[in-house]
Write an enzyme that holds these catalytic residues in place. Structure first.
Site, mmCIF file in Angstrom:
data_model
loop_
_atom_site.group_PDB
_atom_site.id
_atom_site.type_symbol
_atom_site.label_atom_id
_atom_site.label_comp_id
_atom_site.label_asym_id
_atom_site.label_seq_id
_atom_site.Cartn_x
_atom_site.Cartn_y
_atom_site.Cartn_z
ATOM 1 N N ASN A 61 -11.196 -6.241 24.584
ATOM 2 C CA ASN A 61 -11.380 -7.247 23.514
ATOM 3 C C ASN A 61 -12.606 -6.897 22.685
ATOM 4 O OD1 ASN A 61 -12.814 -8.011 25.895
ATOM 5 N ND2 ASN A 61 -13.066 -10.092 25.143
ATOM 6 N N GLU A 63 -14.955 -8.584 19.789
ATOM 7 C CA GLU A 63 -15.268 -9.853 19.131
ATOM 8 C C GLU A 63 -16.046 -9.616 17.835
ATOM 9 O OE1 GLU A 63 -17.049 -12.352 22.151
ATOM 10 O OE2 GLU A 63 -15.093 -12.579 23.150
ATOM 11 N N CYS A 72 -7.963 -9.468 20.815
ATOM 12 C CA CYS A 72 -7.778 -9.410 22.271
ATOM 13 C C CYS A 72 -7.560 -7.962 22.719
ATOM 14 C CB CYS A 72 -6.553 -10.212 22.686
ATOM 15 S SG CYS A 72 -6.676 -11.979 22.425
ATOM 16 N N GLU A 74 -5.258 -6.844 24.696
ATOM 17 C CA GLU A 74 -3.847 -6.435 24.722
ATOM 18 C C GLU A 74 -3.408 -5.883 23.365
ATOM 19 O OE1 GLU A 74 -5.207 -9.215 25.773
ATOM 20 O OE2 GLU A 74 -4.096 -10.143 27.413
ATOM 21 N N CYS A 112 -2.520 -14.187 25.659
ATOM 22 C CA CYS A 112 -2.406 -15.359 24.774
ATOM 23 C C CYS A 112 -1.095 -15.285 23.989
ATOM 24 C CB CYS A 112 -3.600 -15.422 23.827
ATOM 25 S SG CYS A 112 -3.507 -14.258 22.461
ATOM 26 N N CYS A 115 -0.714 -12.393 21.464
ATOM 27 C CA CYS A 115 -0.481 -11.099 22.134
ATOM 28 C C CYS A 115 0.949 -11.020 22.653
ATOM 29 C CB CYS A 115 -1.471 -10.902 23.276
ATOM 30 S SG CYS A 115 -3.132 -10.510 22.689
HETATM 31 N N1 THU Z 1 -8.957 -12.410 25.365
HETATM 32 C C1 THU Z 1 -8.271 -11.244 25.535
HETATM 33 O O1 THU Z 1 -8.751 -10.159 25.184
HETATM 34 N N2 THU Z 1 -7.046 -11.317 26.114
HETATM 35 C C2 THU Z 1 -6.473 -12.442 26.583
HETATM 36 O O2 THU Z 1 -5.373 -12.397 27.121
HETATM 37 C C3 THU Z 1 -7.156 -13.726 26.443
HETATM 38 C C4 THU Z 1 -8.463 -13.695 25.734
HETATM 39 C C5 THU Z 1 -10.300 -12.328 24.789
HETATM 40 C C6 THU Z 1 -10.475 -12.974 23.445
HETATM 41 C C7 THU Z 1 -11.954 -13.267 23.451
HETATM 42 O O3 THU Z 1 -12.660 -12.101 23.059
HETATM 43 C C8 THU Z 1 -12.275 -13.536 24.907
HETATM 44 O O4 THU Z 1 -11.198 -12.968 25.647
HETATM 45 C C9 THU Z 1 -12.417 -14.990 25.246
HETATM 46 O O5 THU Z 1 -11.320 -15.716 24.865
#
Ligand code: THU
Length: 157
Positions: A61, A63, A72, A74, A112, A115
């Protein structure tokens, strides 16, 4: 009227019950968490995708100060995999995460909604189910296809 119920097949396993390919993919997803850029949530996610050309593509991930601009793990992995190897089909995706306490999460997290929608498209392109391995510290969930995570889906093609 008719009622329809949808069930999601999930197998809960221990790491040492998995075959070498699945263990390697989980190891790669776990390793990818170390390259997460998550200064805001401090929740580090890694994803690793096995392609039918034998390559494994990993992502984490990423940000951003403008929160919705991040991505994310994925989708980072999936978009890179398909842009790097556009002709390869996805076989399996593994997902792992490190919680805010710095430890691997005890129970697995699932992708999520956004994704799931993106991954489903690559499953459709592959023409076969793409297996999902959700890694937690205590157990690993195996789901035999992305479609099980997104039933009654939107599709334009
Ligand atoms: N996140 C992912 O990378 N994958 C997921 O399946 C759920 C959430 C990340 C998004 C954000 O950077 C952090 O996790 C917190 O939500």
């Amino acid at each position: 009227m008719k009622e329809a119920n949808i069930t999601v097949p999930i197998l809960a396993a221990q790491y040492n019950e998995l075959d070498a390919n699945d263990r390697k993919l989980i190891d790669t997803a776990r390793e990818a968490t170390t390259r997460s850029y998550a200064p805001y949530s401090r929740f580090r996610v890694g994803a690793a995708i096995l392609l039918d050309n034998g390559e494994i593509v990993a992502g984490s991930n990423q940000e951003n100060a403008a929160f919705p601009s991040g991505l994310c793990a994925e989708r980072t992995a999936a978009f890179y995999a398909h842009s790097r190897y556009p002709d390869a089909k996805f076989l399996t995706i593994a997902i792992a995460a490190i919680g805010t306490d710095g430890q691997e999460i005890p129970a697995p997290i699932a992708p999520c909604g956004a994704c799931r929608q993106s991954l489903l498209e690559y499953e459709t392109l592959a023409g076969h189910d793409v297996r999902v391995l959700l890694a937690g510290r205590n157990e690993i969930f195996l789901i035999p296809g992305i479609r099980h995570l997104l039933p009654v889906t939107f599709s334009e093609f």
